[in-house]
Design a protein around this motif. Sequence first.
Motif, PDB file in Angstrom:
ATOM      1  N   ILE A 116       0.835  -1.202   0.000  1.00 50.53           N
ATOM      2  CA  ILE A 116       0.000   0.000   0.000  1.00 50.53           C
ATOM      3  C   ILE A 116       0.870   1.253   0.000  1.00 50.53           C
ATOM      4  O   ILE A 116       0.578   2.228  -0.706  1.00 50.53           O
ATOM      5  CB  ILE A 116      -0.962   0.002   1.214  1.00 50.53           C
ATOM      6  N   ASN A 117       1.965   1.223   0.760  1.00 54.78           N
ATOM      7  CA  ASN A 117       2.881   2.368   0.745  1.00 54.78           C
ATOM      8  C   ASN A 117       3.510   2.572  -0.628  1.00 54.78           C
ATOM      9  O   ASN A 117       3.673   3.711  -1.084  1.00 54.78           O
ATOM     10  CB  ASN A 117       3.974   2.177   1.799  1.00 54.78           C
ATOM     11  N   THR A 118       3.844   1.457  -1.291  1.00 53.32           N
ATOM     12  CA  THR A 118       4.407   1.556  -2.647  1.00 53.32           C
ATOM     13  C   THR A 118       3.406   2.220  -3.584  1.00 53.32           C
ATOM     14  O   THR A 118       3.767   3.092  -4.396  1.00 53.32           O
ATOM     15  CB  THR A 118       4.764   0.154  -3.188  1.00 53.32           C
ATOM     16  N   PRO A 172       4.960  10.883  -4.197  1.00 56.00           N
ATOM     17  CA  PRO A 172       6.276  10.500  -3.674  1.00 56.00           C
ATOM     18  C   PRO A 172       6.572  11.078  -2.293  1.00 56.00           C
ATOM     19  O   PRO A 172       7.292  10.467  -1.506  1.00 56.00           O
ATOM     20  CB  PRO A 172       7.249  11.065  -4.721  1.00 56.00           C
ATOM     21  N   ALA A 173       5.998  12.243  -1.990  1.00 49.93           N
ATOM     22  CA  ALA A 173       6.251  12.888  -0.694  1.00 49.93           C
ATOM     23  C   ALA A 173       5.700  12.072   0.471  1.00 49.93           C
ATOM     24  O   ALA A 173       6.085  12.273   1.630  1.00 49.93           O
ATOM     25  CB  ALA A 173       5.640  14.289  -0.681  1.00 49.93           C
ATOM     26  N   ALA A 174       4.801  11.119   0.158  1.00 48.02           N
ATOM     27  CA  ALA A 174       4.183  10.309   1.218  1.00 48.02           C
ATOM     28  C   ALA A 174       5.198   9.396   1.904  1.00 48.02           C
ATOM     29  O   ALA A 174       4.928   8.885   2.998  1.00 48.02           O
ATOM     30  CB  ALA A 174       3.053   9.475   0.631  1.00 48.02           C
ATOM     31  N   ALA A 175       6.370   9.221   1.287  1.00 51.93           N
ATOM     32  CA  ALA A 175       7.406   8.368   1.886  1.00 51.93           C
ATOM     33  C   ALA A 175       7.810   8.886   3.260  1.00 51.93           C
ATOM     34  O   ALA A 175       8.188   8.118   4.149  1.00 51.93           O
ATOM     35  CB  ALA A 175       8.625   8.313   0.968  1.00 51.93           C
ATOM     36  N   GLU A 176       7.699  10.198   3.441  1.00 52.06           N
ATOM     37  CA  GLU A 176       8.059  10.824   4.717  1.00 52.06           C
ATOM     38  C   GLU A 176       7.123  10.395   5.849  1.00 52.06           C
ATOM     39  O   GLU A 176       7.491  10.426   7.019  1.00 52.06           O
ATOM     40  CB  GLU A 176       8.013  12.349   4.539  1.00 52.06           C
ATOM     41  N   TYR A 177       5.896  10.002   5.479  1.00 56.36           N
ATOM     42  CA  TYR A 177       4.880   9.654   6.488  1.00 56.36           C
ATOM     43  C   TYR A 177       4.583   8.153   6.523  1.00 56.36           C
ATOM     44  O   TYR A 177       3.542   7.722   7.004  1.00 56.36           O
ATOM     45  CB  TYR A 177       3.584  10.424   6.194  1.00 56.36           C
ATOM     46  N   GLN A 178       5.519   7.349   6.033  1.00 55.90           N
ATOM     47  CA  GLN A 178       5.285   5.911   5.934  1.00 55.90           C
ATOM     48  C   GLN A 178       4.996   5.277   7.294  1.00 55.90           C
ATOM     49  O   GLN A 178       4.127   4.414   7.417  1.00 55.90           O
ATOM     50  CB  GLN A 178       6.499   5.222   5.301  1.00 55.90           C
ATOM     51  N   GLY A 179       5.704   5.709   8.329  1.00 55.05           N
ATOM     52  CA  GLY A 179       5.478   5.166   9.658  1.00 55.05           C
ATOM     53  C   GLY A 179       4.070   5.414  10.156  1.00 55.05           C
ATOM     54  O   GLY A 179       3.416   4.522  10.721  1.00 55.05           O
ATOM     55  N   ILE A 183       1.425   6.052   8.267  1.00 52.87           N
ATOM     56  CA  ILE A 183       0.511   5.283   7.406  1.00 52.87           C
ATOM     57  C   ILE A 183       0.438   3.836   7.880  1.00 52.87           C
ATOM     58  O   ILE A 183      -0.640   3.244   7.938  1.00 52.87           O
ATOM     59  CB  ILE A 183       0.974   5.352   5.933  1.00 52.87           C
ATOM     60  N   ASN A 184       1.585   3.266   8.242  1.00 49.97           N
ATOM     61  CA  ASN A 184       1.616   1.887   8.723  1.00 49.97           C
ATOM     62  C   ASN A 184       0.764   1.699   9.980  1.00 49.97           C
ATOM     63  O   ASN A 184       0.038   0.712  10.112  1.00 49.97           O
ATOM     64  CB  ASN A 184       3.052   1.454   9.018  1.00 49.97           C
ATOM     65  N   ILE A 185       0.866   2.644  10.904  1.00 55.56           N
ATOM     66  CA  ILE A 185       0.103   2.548  12.149  1.00 55.56           C
ATOM     67  C   ILE A 185      -1.391   2.659  11.878  1.00 55.56           C
ATOM     68  O   ILE A 185      -2.207   1.902  12.435  1.00 55.56           O
ATOM     69  CB  ILE A 185       0.541   3.638  13.151  1.00 55.56           C
ATOM     70  N   VAL A 186      -1.773   3.589  11.008  1.00 51.44           N
ATOM     71  CA  VAL A 186      -3.199   3.757  10.659  1.00 51.44           C
ATOM     72  C   VAL A 186      -3.737   2.482  10.017  1.00 51.44           C
ATOM     73  O   VAL A 186      -4.815   1.988  10.367  1.00 51.44           O
ATOM     74  CB  VAL A 186      -3.395   4.959   9.709  1.00 51.44           C
ATOM     75  N   LEU A 187      -2.968   1.928   9.073  1.00 54.76           N
ATOM     76  CA  LEU A 187      -3.378   0.685   8.412  1.00 54.76           C
ATOM     77  C   LEU A 187      -3.480  -0.456   9.426  1.00 54.76           C
ATOM     78  O   LEU A 187      -4.418  -1.257   9.381  1.00 54.76           O
ATOM     79  CB  LEU A 187      -2.369   0.314   7.321  1.00 54.76           C
ATOM     80  N   ALA A 188      -2.520  -0.511  10.335  1.00 51.47           N
ATOM     81  CA  ALA A 188      -2.516  -1.575  11.343  1.00 51.47           C
ATOM     82  C   ALA A 188      -3.752  -1.505  12.232  1.00 51.47           C
ATOM     83  O   ALA A 188      -4.356  -2.534  12.558  1.00 51.47           O
ATOM     84  CB  ALA A 188      -1.251  -1.479  12.193  1.00 51.47           C
ATOM     85  N   LEU A 189      -4.147  -0.315  12.621  1.00 56.64           N
ATOM     86  CA  LEU A 189      -5.329  -0.147  13.472  1.00 56.64           C
ATOM     87  C   LEU A 189      -6.598  -0.591  12.741  1.00 56.64           C
ATOM     88  O   LEU A 189      -7.459  -1.270  13.308  1.00 56.64           O
ATOM     89  CB  LEU A 189      -5.458   1.318  13.912  1.00 56.64           C
ATOM     90  N   ILE A 190      -6.689  -0.219  11.456  1.00 59.87           N
ATOM     91  CA  ILE A 190      -7.856  -0.622  10.653  1.00 59.87           C
ATOM     92  C   ILE A 190      -7.898  -2.145  10.515  1.00 59.87           C
ATOM     93  O   ILE A 190      -8.940  -2.780  10.712  1.00 59.87           O
ATOM     94  CB  ILE A 190      -7.809   0.038   9.255  1.00 59.87           C
TER      95      ILE A 190
END
Length: 473
Positions: A183-185, A192-199, A201-208
């Motif tokens: 999903i991050n890919t 491309p700027a979303a790479a800065e917020y990958q951590g 995004i991972n937490i949000v996805l994990a909670l869902i």
Amino acid sequence: MQKIYDAVAAGNGWLNGIVWGIPALVLLMGAGIILTVGLKGFQFRKFGYAMKNTVGKMFKKQEAKAGEVTPLQALTTALAATVGTGNIAGITAAVTLGGAGAIFWLWVSALLGMATKYSEVMLSVKYRERNVVGDWVGGPMYYIKNGLGKNWKWLGAIFCIFGGLASFGIGNAVQIGNITSSINTAIQQFNPAAAEYQGIINIVLALILMVIVGIVLVGGIKRIGEVTEFMVPIMSVIYIVACLVIVIVNITKVPHVFAMIFQGAFSPRAVTGGAAAIGIKTCITWGVKRGVFSNEAGLGSAPIAHAASSETNPVKQGLYGIFEVFMDTIVICTLSGLTLLLALDESAINYGVQGDTSLNAMALGTVFGSKVGALIIAIGLSLFALSTVLSWGLYGTRCWEYLLGEKAVKPYQVIFTLVVIISATMDLTLAWDIADTLNGLMAIPNLIALILLCPVVFKMTKEYFDNEKRLKK
């Protein structure tokens, strides 16, 4: 922390080398050969019959009573576990580390695995039990206890220990980690700027994902069966169609790729060449490992789902095991491998270095564009992996229930759901390695039981088809 990580990685690497060494591969392939010979090539002779009585009945209305699921729901629950990251990320690892020839050994493991999984599923229905809440429960631990006798219960307990632990690896960490990665890919392809917020995004996805997993697991086998019955056909069609488009567009390259596969199976160095030359042992090991990781034939996991079927005839339910391996490995895994080999050249594949799902996205991107390619992989992998998590939640539940009783079910499910959070940020390389080790460890007691119980498999199969012949007269 790094020292602990390095120690765990080193210890697992040592154990993995033993578990997936020559003796273990001989046991795995040997069990498949013994069952294939004893069944007289049953999976080939009766392939048409198996398809007619499995996929041919999928669109007929099926009903199940309390504590059980329909044969189709049992199949889709098992397929949900097998059609996972192994079909995409796993095949990428097999090709990059084992070369094109790994696909050939993947096929070999699948062809033998059809007889193995048929036997597992058949035995799970024959020796299943009702638990304290009235659900059908079965799998290796039950056909060991009820088929081999109570003196063998220790072997079933060993299977459950490794299976219960494996549920956190193959059934959780690897799947969730690949969901967040894919999903991050995809997101970064669009921004491309979303790479800065990958951590974040991972937490949000994990909670869902944690909420989804928790809700479904609490509903038990019935809810898992209903969810997978809906998800599996959709996710399979999306991915299969996308891969078929790549094959059709590159149809002129197909003969060359198949030549690479067959030549690479016996002389991988001649195909890969250069500094990344791959040995025959490495080629076979990665083909078989990823084949087993994908279709789970011999692991003993899928029989746990099939044991809940409303089907009362063990042989009839066993036929779904043949279809399961065929669909998972021969169809989906092959298409994944062909997509990589047809769409990407050697420099992109980078043999000798383990590839990830970005390679799959790149391959699809050659036709659909990089953004759409990444999106297809993100959607396909997310659905594949999520369904696997749900099914392995069931497998782990049954393992710990067998070991510790009904009181262990809820605590296990809570822990399994919470592990989703950890899995979203875990290093995938170590997760894959640990999952591989646990797969091998849980397969050993199951394969021993299958070999010891093979006379039962042969006898029941012969009686069933002898009866079929009498009914036709």
